[in-house]
Design a protein around this motif. Sequence first.
Motif, PDB file in Angstrom:
ATOM      1  N   MET A   1       1.198  -1.227  -0.102  1.00  0.00           N
ATOM      2  CA  MET A   1       0.165  -0.048   0.116  1.00  0.00           C
ATOM      3  C   MET A   1       0.768   0.831  -0.105  1.00  0.00           C
ATOM      4  SD  MET A   1      -2.667   1.456   3.176  1.00  0.00           S
ATOM      5  CE  MET A   1      -3.986   0.603   2.417  1.00  0.00           C
ATOM      6  N   ILE A   2       0.543   2.570  -1.022  1.00  0.00           N
ATOM      7  CA  ILE A   2       1.201   3.963  -0.711  1.00  0.00           C
ATOM      8  C   ILE A   2      -0.128   3.971  -0.145  1.00  0.00           C
ATOM      9  CG2 ILE A   2       2.454   5.599  -2.146  1.00  0.00           C
ATOM     10  CD1 ILE A   2       2.938   3.255  -3.879  1.00  0.00           C
ATOM     11  N   TYR A  59       4.369   8.056   2.536  1.00  0.00           N
ATOM     12  CA  TYR A  59       4.117   6.427   3.352  1.00  0.00           C
ATOM     13  C   TYR A  59       4.276   5.046   1.932  1.00  0.00           C
ATOM     14  CZ  TYR A  59       3.749   9.382   7.448  1.00  0.00           C
ATOM     15  OH  TYR A  59       3.844   9.895   8.767  1.00  0.00           O
ATOM     16  N   PHE A  60       5.029   4.252   2.062  1.00  0.00           N
ATOM     17  CA  PHE A  60       5.399   2.798   1.715  1.00  0.00           C
ATOM     18  C   PHE A  60       5.179   1.794   2.630  1.00  0.00           C
ATOM     19  CE2 PHE A  60       6.742   5.815  -1.530  1.00  0.00           C
ATOM     20  CZ  PHE A  60       6.443   4.801  -2.659  1.00  0.00           C
ATOM     21  N   ASN A  61       3.763   1.504   2.540  1.00  0.00           N
ATOM     22  CA  ASN A  61       4.070   0.421   4.065  1.00  0.00           C
ATOM     23  C   ASN A  61       4.124   0.808   5.278  1.00  0.00           C
ATOM     24  OD1 ASN A  61       2.986  -1.425   1.750  1.00  0.00           O
ATOM     25  ND2 ASN A  61       3.687  -2.701   1.803  1.00  0.00           N
ATOM     26  N   ASP A  62       3.614   2.053   6.013  1.00  0.00           N
ATOM     27  CA  ASP A  62       3.831   2.013   6.909  1.00  0.00           C
ATOM     28  C   ASP A  62       5.272   3.019   6.711  1.00  0.00           C
ATOM     29  OD1 ASP A  62       1.253   2.307   8.046  1.00  0.00           O
ATOM     30  OD2 ASP A  62       1.556   0.376   8.574  1.00  0.00           O
ATOM     31  N   ARG A  63       5.785   2.876   5.702  1.00  0.00           N
ATOM     32  CA  ARG A  63       7.441   3.979   5.849  1.00  0.00           C
ATOM     33  C   ARG A  63       7.679   4.827   4.997  1.00  0.00           C
ATOM     34  NH1 ARG A  63      10.639  -0.899   2.463  1.00  0.00           N
ATOM     35  NH2 ARG A  63       8.614  -0.411   1.533  1.00  0.00           N
ATOM     36  N   ARG A  64       7.988   6.134   5.883  1.00  0.00           N
ATOM     37  CA  ARG A  64       7.805   7.189   5.339  1.00  0.00           C
ATOM     38  C   ARG A  64       8.766   7.241   4.393  1.00  0.00           C
ATOM     39  NH1 ARG A  64      11.103  11.943   7.405  1.00  0.00           N
ATOM     40  NH2 ARG A  64       9.978  14.021   6.997  1.00  0.00           N
ATOM     41  N   PHE A  65       8.545   7.912   3.677  1.00  0.00           N
ATOM     42  CA  PHE A  65       9.685   8.697   2.511  1.00  0.00           C
ATOM     43  C   PHE A  65       9.493  10.419   2.050  1.00  0.00           C
ATOM     44  CE2 PHE A  65       9.562   8.394  -2.806  1.00  0.00           C
ATOM     45  CZ  PHE A  65      10.929   7.999  -2.599  1.00  0.00           C
ATOM     46  N   SER A  66       9.002  10.753   2.100  1.00  0.00           N
ATOM     47  CA  SER A  66       8.950  12.214   2.164  1.00  0.00           C
ATOM     48  C   SER A  66      10.117  12.530   2.739  1.00  0.00           C
ATOM     49  CB  SER A  66       8.168  12.624   1.688  1.00  0.00           C
ATOM     50  OG  SER A  66       6.950  12.517   2.649  1.00  0.00           O
ATOM     51  N   ASN A  67      10.783  13.422   2.197  1.00  0.00           N
ATOM     52  CA  ASN A  67      12.032  14.168   2.955  1.00  0.00           C
ATOM     53  C   ASN A  67      12.405  13.782   3.583  1.00  0.00           C
ATOM     54  OD1 ASN A  67      10.604  16.936   2.093  1.00  0.00           O
ATOM     55  ND2 ASN A  67       8.956  16.531   3.588  1.00  0.00           N
ATOM     56  N   LEU A  68      12.918  12.251   3.025  1.00  0.00           N
ATOM     57  CA  LEU A  68      14.433  11.326   3.132  1.00  0.00           C
ATOM     58  C   LEU A  68      15.516  12.154   2.837  1.00  0.00           C
ATOM     59  CD1 LEU A  68      12.550   7.737   3.836  1.00  0.00           C
ATOM     60  CD2 LEU A  68      13.485   9.779   5.691  1.00  0.00           C
ATOM     61  N   PRO A  69      16.528  11.842   3.584  1.00  0.00           N
ATOM     62  CA  PRO A  69      17.296  12.272   2.999  1.00  0.00           C
ATOM     63  C   PRO A  69      17.838  10.792   1.506  1.00  0.00           C
ATOM     64  CG  PRO A  69      17.985  11.647   4.108  1.00  0.00           C
ATOM     65  CD  PRO A  69      16.906  11.837   4.705  1.00  0.00           C
ATOM     66  N   ILE A 189       1.091  -6.148  -7.532  1.00  0.00           N
ATOM     67  CA  ILE A 189       1.598  -4.949  -7.069  1.00  0.00           C
ATOM     68  C   ILE A 189       0.489  -3.902  -6.569  1.00  0.00           C
ATOM     69  CG2 ILE A 189       3.213  -3.227  -8.544  1.00  0.00           C
ATOM     70  CD1 ILE A 189       4.391  -5.872 -10.526  1.00  0.00           C
ATOM     71  N   THR A 190       1.134  -2.213  -6.174  1.00  0.00           N
ATOM     72  CA  THR A 190       0.597  -1.595  -5.496  1.00  0.00           C
ATOM     73  C   THR A 190       0.777  -0.655  -7.412  1.00  0.00           C
ATOM     74  OG1 THR A 190       0.830  -1.916  -3.013  1.00  0.00           O
ATOM     75  CG2 THR A 190      -0.119   0.064  -4.105  1.00  0.00           C
ATOM     76  N   THR A 191      -0.114  -0.500  -7.713  1.00  0.00           N
ATOM     77  CA  THR A 191      -0.044   0.039  -9.125  1.00  0.00           C
ATOM     78  C   THR A 191      -1.270   1.976  -8.668  1.00  0.00           C
ATOM     79  OG1 THR A 191       0.236  -2.121 -10.372  1.00  0.00           O
ATOM     80  CG2 THR A 191      -0.185  -0.557 -11.757  1.00  0.00           C
ATOM     81  N   ILE A 192      -0.189   2.250  -9.745  1.00  0.00           N
ATOM     82  CA  ILE A 192      -1.248   3.527  -9.477  1.00  0.00           C
ATOM     83  C   ILE A 192      -0.609   4.200 -10.940  1.00  0.00           C
ATOM     84  CG2 ILE A 192      -0.791   6.260  -9.094  1.00  0.00           C
ATOM     85  CD1 ILE A 192       0.496   5.166  -6.142  1.00  0.00           C
ATOM     86  N   VAL A 193      -1.935   4.721 -11.968  1.00  0.00           N
ATOM     87  CA  VAL A 193      -1.643   5.172 -12.878  1.00  0.00           C
ATOM     88  C   VAL A 193      -2.140   5.879 -12.905  1.00  0.00           C
ATOM     89  CG1 VAL A 193      -2.789   4.284 -14.816  1.00  0.00           C
ATOM     90  CG2 VAL A 193      -2.871   2.230 -14.023  1.00  0.00           C
ATOM     91  N   ASN A 194      -1.639   7.332 -14.256  1.00  0.00           N
ATOM     92  CA  ASN A 194      -1.997   8.065 -14.077  1.00  0.00           C
ATOM     93  C   ASN A 194      -2.903   8.683 -15.439  1.00  0.00           C
ATOM     94  OD1 ASN A 194      -1.536  11.405 -14.664  1.00  0.00           O
ATOM     95  ND2 ASN A 194      -0.109  11.520 -13.911  1.00  0.00           N
TER      96      ASN A 194
END
Length: 254
Positions: A1-2, A59-69, A189-194
């Motif tokens: 999940m995202i 978050y990717f499966n509850d792992r924070r992603f934004s603004n990380l080094p 897979i968690t797929t996002i289509v724009n």
Amino acid sequence: MIKIENISKSFGDKQVLKNVSAEFEQGKTNLIIGQSGSGKTIMMRICTGLLEPDEGEVYFNDRRFSNLPESKRRDIRKEMGVLFQGGALFDSMTVEENVMFPLNMFTRLSRGEKLDRVNFCLKRVNLENSNKLRTNELSGGMMKRVAIARAIANNPKYLFCDEPNSGLDPKTSELIDELISEITEEYNITTIVNTHDMNSVMMIGQHINFLYNGQLWWKGDKNSILTTDNKELQEFVFSTELTRRLKQGETSNT
């Protein structure tokens, strides 16, 4: 999940995304739809880390992603596959070299192991034995399938598809939609289509997020989208002959 929470993004005086929150489910095709300029591409770029939000978190499966080094993002980036608009294949590389590119970037597999994975992915998109072809020898549909093979080469948990049917004829577009849907379900897979293609929405829209003026204006699926009473979404959905006929069919059956 995202999951994205309260995402906002501005460029100068123009606010492109306004406090957007959404969840994209695993094993499903999650669509982001809306008119040009609604913020679809910016949202996807924020999800992949190509842009930073002004506010909010990804978050990717509850792992924070934004603004990380970048050093801490690498592990999550390894789990992403990206299908860029137009395919974005390297003209200087063969089909085999294009598909192998993410394996060279993110794995320590041997040359033989990489080649086995390349062949598996090419077979999965019905392009076996095309390894040595150059991009100028490929049709538009073949280029998209090579790009999909490259996107899944590293066995991603998350697949991002930016306007996957851009520039394709309707029949080829349908085949690409089917392939994306099949791969999503097959590999969970968690797929996002724009997309702004209503044919894609009606074929693979399991979870749909409609953006309007940078805000999440509606969410639902391909069935409920035909019966929505959301004015702005209606204007978007029923702007094509296909969807107008679908609406008439729904009305006649009630």
